[in-house]
Design an enzyme around this catalytic site. Structure first.
Site, PDB file in Angstrom:
ATOM      1  N   GLU A 148      37.362  23.854  39.668  1.00  0.00           N
ATOM      2  CA  GLU A 148      36.297  22.940  38.568  1.00  0.00           C
ATOM      3  C   GLU A 148      36.703  21.237  38.409  1.00  0.00           C
ATOM      4  O   GLU A 148      37.805  21.747  37.725  1.00  0.00           O
ATOM      5  CB  GLU A 148      35.893  23.592  37.568  1.00  0.00           C
ATOM      6  N   CYS A 259      43.415  19.776  30.066  1.00  0.00           N
ATOM      7  CA  CYS A 259      43.587  19.391  31.509  1.00  0.00           C
ATOM      8  C   CYS A 259      44.697  18.585  31.785  1.00  0.00           C
ATOM      9  O   CYS A 259      45.786  19.148  32.468  1.00  0.00           O
ATOM     10  CB  CYS A 259      42.407  18.907  31.642  1.00  0.00           C
TER      11      CYS A 259
END
Ligand code: UDX
Ligand code: UDX
Length: 427
Positions: A148, A259
């Site tokens: 993603e 992230c």
């Protein structure tokens, strides 16, 4: 299709809501009972623009529980559980392993298993081998790597408007691409098909490159300081070159979030595990890890001694439009100020300090934060901070310094009010 999502976090929940909006029958499983209870009450356990509305709108197609037997009915299982960093920089796959245990105990009919969690290269191949080792017949499933690329704060938009859909497949898999295309039917984007490890590395390389751009402009900001040049001019100048592009060239306190920090460490870790020296990845992290020191030093030069200074900090989240404080540079700055004896009034429209800090008060408005402040620091570039009434801010503050730690303010408007403007890499 009947789809089961495992993990109702930022990625899992957004995926569930978007797939339900596309017309699929979606069930979302999470081991966090509180989260499931909230979701079944129509509440989203974190702030993400537009997500709650999309979930409520699709209630007929979207259900939540902690029950694994729902897997039995699903044609597609999408794994979105956390893959947190390990202390040694590697990736903790224990949640993935827990999911594999559950799948091995549940799978009775054919499944396409889609991994959306960010995992190191080689993980999807290992997951396939693990499922077979745990007793699942090889002909009963296929593994697909479908990383993603959504950003927090614009997750729903990003998922409806991806710039690509990356699909990593097993060498002899000629059916899963059709399944993934059916799953995303209604979303218009180019497909990039590659091997399982290819897809895993596309994800890491994307995050690593974006972080490299940020560390590049932050290093340029330091050089600009030395030559009294405005780094924003440099960013604008180089960004017009389509080979460089204008995005992710905003100098500031550095990158944070769930992230970039962990994915770059993990990529460095796997490179070393294969005797590849990650010079660039290391440098990207070194610039980012020292960016706070550079910014703190700038404040110290202006305000020394810092002790007992009253500092208004606007922004706690790692970026605007989210309540996420994971690896937040803003929170790290607040912690640093606290450690140096500053009195801090911190405000954020959505995020909450993740821990109590000495001499730090989280307040409920900009107005409250700036009362009697010696300096005003912009730590997260929320829109509401860009349009402050600067004469009013000046009247409320004790000092006159505005430190724009995100280079997001209109410098002219700030200075017109009689306040002093200091940015990152701006003379
Ligand atoms: C996750 C991964 O952490 C990240 O690497 C990847 O890029 C995208 O998906 P995020 O959605 O932000 O990111 O994670 P998080 O918000 O932590 O959500 C994970 C969810 O999985 C949590 O709700 C957690 O309760 C759930 N979970 C975790 C399970 O349901 N079962 C588990 O065994 C582990
Ligand atoms: C990132 C990637 O963008 C996304 O594609 C991936 O799926 C997950 O990781 P996210 O972590 O939500 O998304 O935030 P992003 O908007 O990329 O910002 C990351 C950090 O970089 C933030 O702390 C932000 O403030 C900082 N940043 C971003 C800069 O310092 N300068 C910039 O020019 C852009």
């Amino acid at each position: 299709m009947n789809i089961c999502i495992i993990g109702a976090g930022y990625v899992g929940l957004t995926t569930a809501a978007v797939l339900a909006e596309l017309g699929h029958e979606v069930h979302c499983i999470d081991h966090d009972e509180r989260k499931i209870r909230l979701l079944n009450n129509g509440e989203v356990p974190f702030y993400e623009p537009g997500l709650e509305e999309l979930i409520v709108k699709n209630y007929n197609y979207l259900t939540f529980s902690g029950r694994w037997d729902y897997i039995k009915r699903a044609a597609v299982v999408v794994i979105c559980v956390g893959t947190p960093p390990r202390p040694d920089g590697g990736t903790d796959l224990s949640y993935i392993e827990a999911v594999l245990d559950r799948l091995a105990a549940t799978i009775e009919s054919y499944k396409t298993i889609v991994t959306k969690s960010t995992v190191p290269p080689g993980t999807n191949e290992w997951m396939r081998a693990e499922l077979i080792r745990k007793g699942v017949k090889p002909q009963l499933f296929r593994i697909v790597s479908n990383p993603e690329f959504l950003r927090e704060g614009s997750a729903v938009y990003d998922m409806f408007h991806p710039n690509k859909i990356v699909v990593g497949l097993e060498p002899d898999d000629d059916q899963s691409l059709t399944v993934v295309q059916a799953m995303y039917a209604g979303i218009n984007a180019p497909y990039v098909t590659t091997s399982l490890a290819g897809a895993e590395l596309i994800k890491y390389a994307s995050n690593a490159f974006l972080a490299t751009k940020i560390s590049f402009i932050n290093e340029m900001a330091r050089i600009c300081d030395a030559f009294s040049v405005d780094v924003n001019d440099v960013a604008r100048g180089i960004g017009l070159d389509p080979r460089i592009g204008p995005h992710f060239l905003q100098a500031g306190l550095g990158y944070g979030g769930s992230c970039f920090p962990k994915d770059i460490k993990s990529l460095e870790y796997v490179a070393r595990s294969r005797q590849v020296e990650p010079y660039l990845l290391q440098a990207v992290q070194t610039v980012n890890d020292t960016q706070l020191d550079v910014c703190f030093q700038k404040l110290n030069e202006q305000l020394a001694p810092l002790t007992d200074k009253k500092i208004a900090v606007l922004g706690i989240a790692f970026k605007p439009n989210t309540d996420d404080t994971r690896f937040s540079p803003a929170e790290a700055l607040i912690r640093r100020l606290s450690e140096n004896g500053c009195t801090v009034a911190a405000y954020d429209p959505k995020a909450t300090l993740s821990e109590p800090l000495a001499h730090v008060t989280q307040v409920q408005s900009v107005h409250e934060a700036i009362q009697g402040a010696d300096v005003l620091v912009i730590a997260t570039d929320w829109d509401e901070f860009r349009t402050l009434d600067w004469p009013q801010v000046k009247a409320a503050m004790n000092g006159t310094l505005v430190f724009d730690g995100r280079n997001c303010l209109d410098r002219h408007a700030v200075e017109q009010s009689g306040l002093r403007y200091m940015g990152v890499g701006c003379p």
